[in-house]
Motif scaffolding. Sequence first.
Motif, PDB file in Angstrom:
ATOM      1  N   SER A  23       0.833  -1.199   0.000  1.00 40.84           N
ATOM      2  CA  SER A  23       0.000   0.000   0.000  1.00 40.84           C
ATOM      3  C   SER A  23       0.871   1.254   0.000  1.00 40.84           C
ATOM      4  O   SER A  23       0.589   2.223  -0.720  1.00 40.84           O
ATOM      5  N   TYR A  24       1.945   1.234   0.774  1.00 32.59           N
ATOM      6  CA  TYR A  24       2.876   2.365   0.802  1.00 32.59           C
ATOM      7  C   TYR A  24       3.501   2.583  -0.576  1.00 32.59           C
ATOM      8  O   TYR A  24       3.574   3.713  -1.069  1.00 32.59           O
ATOM      9  N   HIS A  27       0.925   4.104  -3.062  1.00 29.66           N
ATOM     10  CA  HIS A  27       0.679   5.525  -2.855  1.00 29.66           C
ATOM     11  C   HIS A  27       1.906   6.366  -3.216  1.00 29.66           C
ATOM     12  O   HIS A  27       1.788   7.489  -3.702  1.00 29.66           O
ATOM     13  N   HIS A  28       3.076   5.822  -2.970  1.00 28.87           N
ATOM     14  CA  HIS A  28       4.306   6.528  -3.323  1.00 28.87           C
ATOM     15  C   HIS A  28       4.409   6.666  -4.848  1.00 28.87           C
ATOM     16  O   HIS A  28       4.741   7.757  -5.360  1.00 28.87           O
ATOM     17  N   LEU A  30       1.951   6.583  -6.915  1.00 31.59           N
ATOM     18  CA  LEU A  30       0.861   7.461  -7.326  1.00 31.59           C
ATOM     19  C   LEU A  30       1.267   8.924  -7.170  1.00 31.59           C
ATOM     20  O   LEU A  30       0.963   9.761  -8.032  1.00 31.59           O
ATOM     21  N   LYS A  31       1.985   9.240  -6.092  1.00 35.45           N
ATOM     22  CA  LYS A  31       2.453  10.616  -5.892  1.00 35.45           C
ATOM     23  C   LYS A  31       3.471  11.004  -6.954  1.00 35.45           C
ATOM     24  O   LYS A  31       3.432  12.115  -7.482  1.00 35.45           O
ATOM     25  N   TRP A  42      -6.640  10.738  -7.710  1.00 39.18           N
ATOM     26  CA  TRP A  42      -6.480   9.697  -6.700  1.00 39.18           C
ATOM     27  C   TRP A  42      -7.085   8.419  -7.250  1.00 39.18           C
ATOM     28  O   TRP A  42      -8.203   8.413  -7.727  1.00 39.18           O
ATOM     29  N   LYS A  44      -8.031   4.304  -6.512  1.00 40.28           N
ATOM     30  CA  LYS A  44      -8.363   3.399  -5.403  1.00 40.28           C
ATOM     31  C   LYS A  44      -7.252   2.382  -5.223  1.00 40.28           C
ATOM     32  O   LYS A  44      -6.517   2.060  -6.158  1.00 40.28           O
ATOM     33  N   LEU A  45      -7.184   1.854  -4.023  1.00 40.98           N
ATOM     34  CA  LEU A  45      -6.213   0.817  -3.715  1.00 40.98           C
ATOM     35  C   LEU A  45      -6.548  -0.435  -4.522  1.00 40.98           C
ATOM     36  O   LEU A  45      -7.720  -0.820  -4.603  1.00 40.98           O
TER      37      LEU A  45
END
Length: 141
Positions: A23-24, A27-28, A30-31, A42, A44-45
């Motif tokens: 998950s980290y 999101h990393h 994605l940023k 954004w 979704k996971l």
Amino acid sequence: MTFVSKFLYAVSSLVLFHSGFSSYEFHHLLKLDSLKSSHFFWSKLPRDIKYETYAGLLLFVLAVFTSFEKLQYLPIHSDHGMIISQGNYLKEIALNKATNVDNLVGSNPNGDIIFSPSFVDIHAKRKLSREWASNNEKKEK
């Protein structure tokens, strides 16, 4: 704690750690992608990370339930200091055989618990109190 529960704890902690790290990373990335492009969104996971988290939680719950020990009791009379474990309970006593003599005599060993006075006839009590009240009124006059 049994070997199975320790194993389930270890596996569930590894699965949960891996899902958290995934998950980290998601999101990393994605940023980083949002910084490169002009549009920011954004997402979704992913489902596989969600399913991995659910599997880790399920394994953890199973580990908790398998870690419960069997119940142990101290006996009433300890001759040898033996502990009674689950399945080795005290033998049941047939109460009807133990109280045959008391039943024949008419005595009740549990009399304090189950004794109740006979019910009061409320109509008779009201009649007596009316008669008493009427007699007292006649005496006062």
